[in-house]
Each structure stands twice: as C-alpha cells, then as structure tokens.
Design a protein around this motif. Sequence first.
Motif, mmCIF file in Angstrom:
data_model
loop_
_atom_site.group_PDB
_atom_site.id
_atom_site.type_symbol
_atom_site.label_atom_id
_atom_site.label_comp_id
_atom_site.label_asym_id
_atom_site.label_seq_id
_atom_site.Cartn_x
_atom_site.Cartn_y
_atom_site.Cartn_z
ATOM 1 N N GLY A 211 43.006 47.862 60.310
ATOM 2 C CA GLY A 211 41.851 47.962 59.423
ATOM 3 C C GLY A 211 41.439 46.582 58.945
ATOM 4 N N ALA A 212 40.131 46.346 58.880
ATOM 5 C CA ALA A 212 39.620 45.050 58.431
ATOM 6 C C ALA A 212 39.674 44.960 56.917
ATOM 7 C CB ALA A 212 38.178 44.862 58.918
ATOM 8 N N PHE A 213 40.088 43.776 56.424
ATOM 9 C CA PHE A 213 40.150 43.557 54.985
ATOM 10 C C PHE A 213 39.814 42.089 54.717
ATOM 11 C CE2 PHE A 213 42.189 43.916 50.725
ATOM 12 C CZ PHE A 213 41.540 45.068 50.323
ATOM 13 N N HIS A 214 40.137 41.621 53.535
ATOM 14 C CA HIS A 214 39.818 40.244 53.170
ATOM 15 C C HIS A 214 40.993 39.632 52.419
ATOM 16 C CE1 HIS A 214 39.341 41.050 48.844
ATOM 17 N NE2 HIS A 214 38.923 42.237 49.242
ATOM 18 N N PHE A 215 40.999 38.320 52.311
ATOM 19 C CA PHE A 215 41.982 37.605 51.500
ATOM 20 C C PHE A 215 41.222 36.579 50.679
ATOM 21 C CE2 PHE A 215 45.270 34.469 50.545
ATOM 22 C CZ PHE A 215 46.365 35.276 50.250
ATOM 23 N N ALA A 216 41.250 36.755 49.349
ATOM 24 C CA ALA A 216 40.517 35.870 48.443
ATOM 25 C C ALA A 216 39.018 35.872 48.756
ATOM 26 C CB ALA A 216 41.073 34.448 48.495
ATOM 27 N N GLY A 217 38.499 37.013 49.174
ATOM 28 C CA GLY A 217 37.088 37.111 49.502
ATOM 29 C C GLY A 217 36.734 36.586 50.872
ATOM 30 N N LEU A 218 37.708 36.063 51.611
ATOM 31 C CA LEU A 218 37.467 35.538 52.951
ATOM 32 C C LEU A 218 37.671 36.653 53.969
ATOM 33 C CD1 LEU A 218 39.489 32.200 52.656
ATOM 34 C CD2 LEU A 218 37.008 32.494 52.389
ATOM 35 N N VAL B 183 58.879 43.151 43.524
ATOM 36 C CA VAL B 183 57.653 43.445 44.275
ATOM 37 C C VAL B 183 56.435 43.178 43.399
ATOM 38 C CG1 VAL B 183 56.328 45.247 45.431
ATOM 39 C CG2 VAL B 183 58.810 45.142 45.736
ATOM 40 N N ALA B 184 56.488 43.624 42.138
ATOM 41 C CA ALA B 184 55.371 43.380 41.228
ATOM 42 C C ALA B 184 55.156 41.886 41.001
ATOM 43 C CB ALA B 184 55.629 44.083 39.897
ATOM 44 N N ARG B 185 56.242 41.138 40.885
ATOM 45 C CA ARG B 185 56.103 39.684 40.728
ATOM 46 C C ARG B 185 55.408 39.070 41.943
ATOM 47 N NH1 ARG B 185 58.128 35.754 37.654
ATOM 48 N NH2 ARG B 185 59.681 37.072 36.622
ATOM 49 N N ARG B 186 55.744 39.534 43.123
ATOM 50 C CA ARG B 186 55.113 38.999 44.325
ATOM 51 C C ARG B 186 53.615 39.320 44.357
ATOM 52 N NH1 ARG B 186 57.553 40.527 49.699
ATOM 53 N NH2 ARG B 186 56.314 38.733 50.369
ATOM 54 N N VAL B 187 53.248 40.504 43.876
ATOM 55 C CA VAL B 187 51.826 40.848 43.809
ATOM 56 C C VAL B 187 51.111 39.920 42.838
ATOM 57 C CG1 VAL B 187 50.179 42.630 43.136
ATOM 58 C CG2 VAL B 187 52.181 43.243 44.490
ATOM 59 N N ILE B 188 51.715 39.698 41.684
ATOM 60 C CA ILE B 188 51.121 38.766 40.721
ATOM 61 C C ILE B 188 50.973 37.383 41.346
ATOM 62 C CG2 ILE B 188 51.583 37.519 38.569
ATOM 63 C CD1 ILE B 188 52.765 40.138 37.471
ATOM 64 N N ASP B 189 51.992 36.924 42.035
ATOM 65 C CA ASP B 189 51.932 35.593 42.645
ATOM 66 C C ASP B 189 50.848 35.513 43.703
ATOM 67 O OD1 ASP B 189 53.984 34.761 41.025
ATOM 68 O OD2 ASP B 189 55.542 34.921 42.565
ATOM 69 N N ASN B 190 50.733 36.542 44.558
ATOM 70 C CA ASN B 190 49.735 36.426 45.636
ATOM 71 C C ASN B 190 48.317 36.573 45.097
ATOM 72 O OD1 ASN B 190 48.266 38.957 46.545
ATOM 73 N ND2 ASN B 190 50.341 39.767 46.719
ATOM 74 N N ARG C 276 47.379 35.458 42.134
ATOM 75 C CA ARG C 276 47.090 34.147 41.541
ATOM 76 C C ARG C 276 46.771 33.122 42.627
ATOM 77 N NH1 ARG C 276 51.506 32.234 37.499
ATOM 78 N NH2 ARG C 276 49.778 30.973 36.713
ATOM 79 N N ALA C 277 47.460 33.229 43.756
ATOM 80 C CA ALA C 277 47.171 32.334 44.875
ATOM 81 C C ALA C 277 45.768 32.590 45.419
ATOM 82 C CB ALA C 277 48.217 32.505 45.972
ATOM 83 N N GLN C 278 45.390 33.856 45.525
ATOM 84 C CA GLN C 278 44.041 34.170 46.009
ATOM 85 C C GLN C 278 42.985 33.635 45.054
ATOM 86 O OE1 GLN C 278 43.317 38.076 48.023
ATOM 87 N NE2 GLN C 278 45.367 38.574 47.267
ATOM 88 N N LEU C 279 43.243 33.777 43.750
ATOM 89 C CA LEU C 279 42.275 33.254 42.784
ATOM 90 C C LEU C 279 42.146 31.742 42.905
ATOM 91 C CD1 LEU C 279 40.339 33.713 40.469
ATOM 92 C CD2 LEU C 279 42.279 33.635 38.892
ATOM 93 N N ALA C 280 43.251 31.052 43.176
ATOM 94 C CA ALA C 280 43.180 29.599 43.366
ATOM 95 C C ALA C 280 42.260 29.253 44.531
ATOM 96 C CB ALA C 280 44.582 29.048 43.614
ATOM 97 N N LEU C 281 42.267 30.085 45.588
ATOM 98 C CA LEU C 281 41.383 29.866 46.721
ATOM 99 C C LEU C 281 39.922 30.118 46.370
ATOM 100 C CD1 LEU C 281 43.333 31.469 49.698
ATOM 101 C CD2 LEU C 281 42.555 29.101 49.562
ATOM 102 N N MET C 282 39.683 30.916 45.334
ATOM 103 C CA MET C 282 38.316 31.276 44.971
ATOM 104 C C MET C 282 37.684 30.296 43.991
ATOM 105 S SD MET C 282 38.893 35.408 44.611
ATOM 106 C CE MET C 282 37.138 35.867 44.666
ATOM 107 N N ARG C 283 38.455 29.371 43.460
ATOM 108 C CA ARG C 283 37.905 28.431 42.479
ATOM 109 C C ARG C 283 36.991 27.422 43.163
ATOM 110 N NH1 ARG C 283 40.478 29.052 37.565
ATOM 111 N NH2 ARG C 283 42.467 30.199 37.644
ATOM 112 N N PRO C 284 36.009 26.906 42.453
ATOM 113 C CA PRO C 284 35.074 25.953 43.057
ATOM 114 C C PRO C 284 35.695 24.566 43.184
ATOM 115 C CG PRO C 284 34.545 26.273 40.730
ATOM 116 C CD PRO C 284 35.651 27.229 41.049
#
Length: 500
Positions: free
Chosen positions: A80-87, A337-344, A346-354
Amino acid sequence: MQGEHRIRAQVAVVGGGPVGLLVAAELAAYGVDTVVLESEADVSERPKATTLHARAVQCLARRGHLPAPAAPYSRAAAAGAFHFAGLPGLVITAPENEPEPILKCPQAQLERLFEGRARAAGARILRKHRVTGVSQEPDGVRIIAEGPSGPAVCTVRYVVGADGARSTVREQAGIGSETHPATVSALMGAVTLADPDALADGWHRTPRGWIAVKRDPEGRTHIRTLDCTGAHADRQLPPTLEELRREVSRIAGREIAMEEPRWLSRFSDFTRLAKSFRAGRVFLVGDAAHVHFPIGGQGLSTGVLDALNLGWKLAFAVRGEAGPDLLDTYDPERRPVARRVIDNTRAQLALMRPGPEADALRGVFTGLLAADRTQGHLSGIISAQDTVIPERAGRAAPGAGRFLHNVALTTATGETDVIGLLQDGRPLLLLFGENGGGYRDEARGWEGILRVVRARPTPDVPYEALLVRPDGYIAWAPGGDGLAVALSPYFAEGARAGRP
C-alpha cells in the motif's frame, strides 16, 4: 454517601473510544465481567484517526475483530502506498496470506464495531459517566464517577485507563510522564471551499508551512495546517473559521475562501510518555499512555496494539490462568514501542521544518524512500511490523518474540491457517510432523489452557513445534529453554480454560 449507585465488575475500562472498547470486547469475549465508563453520551462523529497499519490489522484479524474476507487472504504479498513526513513514495508491505497492509476506516466506525462486539459478549457500556476518582485498595480498585442519575461507586479488581491524553486514571494512579513541550502550531477542520479547485487533495509544502487536503464524499474539504515557527500562544483557545482561512491563505500564498466550518480544532507536537503503563492494578492504554505528533497515522494503531497486548493477559489474570509474570510483561513490551513511535514522529517533524538544511535532508530522504521499497526499514517502523517482543530472562531460541505470519497449514481436520487457529483466543501449541509428541507431554500440565494442533511440516515454519500467543507473537520455539520453562511465567499450570 446517600443515593449513590453501586457498580461491581471484575474489570473497569475508563474511556469508551476505540481503544477502550476494544479492551472491553477482548475481556468480555473471555468471559470477564467488564464495565466501560464513558463520559460522552454517544460516539463522536468528529473526524479523527482513519488509518490502521499492517501489524494492527494483522492482530485484529487473528482475534476475529475484522469481518471475515469473502475469499481467503491473497497468497501474494500486498503493498500500500503511504508517505513519510509528507513525502510520497513510502510503500507499506505485508507478507503473503495477510490482510491488506493499510486499512482506512473512520474512527467512529471502529468505535461502533468494537462497542457492538463488546456488548454482544456481555460488557456493560455506561455512557454519561465521568470518572472523578480512582483509588487502589488491597484487593481491588474503587472508582468514583458522576452519572446521569448522580454519583456512582464502581468496585473492581482491575482498571484500564483508556481516557485519553488528559487521563484522570493516569493522574489518580500517580503515574508520572516524560513530556516534550509544543514547538509548532497546527489547525484542522472541515470546510466548504468557495472554489473547489483552489486546493488539490494531498500534501502542499511552501516556505511558510504545510497544508494537507482531503475531500470527503459529501464535498467537504478536510484541511490540516502546520506552522513550524512556534507553538500557539494559547493552545486551549478554540480556533475560528477566520483563523483557519487566514492560516491556509498565508501558507498557500494566495487567498483561499471557505465557509461552513465543522470540527475546527488545533493540535501541536506536544508529546507525553507515561513513566509506566502499569501501577499495581491500574493499566494505561492508548493516548492515556502516550501522545505524539499525528504524522504517519500511527496513533490509532499503537493504541489498538496496546489493547490487544493487554486484553488476553488481563483476562487470564482475572480467570486465575495467568502465570506469575504475565501482567508484568505488558509495560516492557508496549512502552518501548510507544517511545519509538514518539521518536519517529519527532524525526518526521524535523523533516517537515523549513530551511535549506531541511530541503537538502528531504532530497536525501526521497531517495531513501525509493530504496526502502526493497529493504522495508521505514515501512516496518511505520506499520509496527518490525516489533519484536523482548526476551525474558533465560535462553531464547531464534524466532522467539517474533510475529508468526499467516502460514497455511494442513491438519487432520483439513486446511487452515494461523488466523483461523487463533480465533478462539487461546495460546496455540503447533506440533509439526511425528516428532511433536515429546513437546505435548511437556505441556501436559497446561493442556486446559492451550490449543494443541498437529500440522503437516511446512518449509514456512522451520521448527518441530511453536508456542504462539493469542496476539500472534511466538512465545517459544525449540533451541532455547524447554517448553515448560516458557509456559510457567505465562500461564498457571493446572488451570482449566474458561469460555474464550
């Protein structure tokens, strides 16, 4: 207290969202006397989560919570097609014979499904009951609630807090949290665009932020915005149509007219991870245990997997069939597992910053997403298919702690598969070929709990025997400690299984 309504049950679930109702459905299916205390009068129609990822879908199928397919699951691996950090470009895959890896289903629909299953199994769903107090006692928990007819006192053996990010249960149980403050501001809502073609469906990035757009069948446009310049000054202040219009127009760089607002709200990247998912007789699931930035559609799936991990364990404890360490496995299995979700997220949000550095990083990740179609690393992170149950003390065999995929099996009664064999909620001891007799003898003390199935050897399972938990994870395989050593912490020897 005069006039108080008294409620008794074995387990109380506080919170009647999809995660709480799933816990109730699981417990009630095992014959546990379960009551759900929910403050709202009805299921909310407000658009919330809509995505269930592969591991949540796979576990739901094994527990019978998804409608049976008209035909057997495809033998071919699904994607299935999805996205990562809006990419774009992330591909979520699932092994052969498994359900589709991405299930799109409105949260309200899931709530009704799980509530119906819970009620059918005997759970009591008490709406308009707002919990105000939770206190643990030597042999149970006392809950104070305000109901439609006045105060209510609920006495139970265990409590599951599924009451969301502002959890009263978490607070009353004295469970602390690790938090990260908000650094971004985001809005969401459904509107009617004056020009339906003003915003196309999908993710829109400009130097000023992000806009995510999706049009529903009724013609409304669902919009989410992201402003990375800082947190909103007052995140509790309700947004207005004018605020949403200004923000969308600012990010888009042109005027976007809209009207007929519905379900306006704001959110941020505030994160919370409870320091423990258990305090004595109190357990936390879903948003009560963990909150993260809603990117990647992982929130609902993570809560569902909490529920499916805890449900059978709590049921076995109530029925006297749990081993001494079974309930202690919930926190170490789910909190990392929840910590890993929080970490990923936060990583995705870092990719979305200008900024130029983020632009370069997005370019690199675009290539990584294309390469990941064969490696599946990011796919495994987002879909939780990379989750491995941590090893207990002792000597584990290779394969223990991993998820057993839906292998087709030939038994004395005909053709079946792993999903079909786990429907009754019992742990499954699979014996392959003629060499499994010794393992069956070793498990004799637990025969009242186990479902023992002898199957024809298959190259898909390179073991003589496997012990599979009700949620689909392998609890034991030959090559490490003996089967009895693995069974003892999980299940009470000599117990007789009750109604699944």
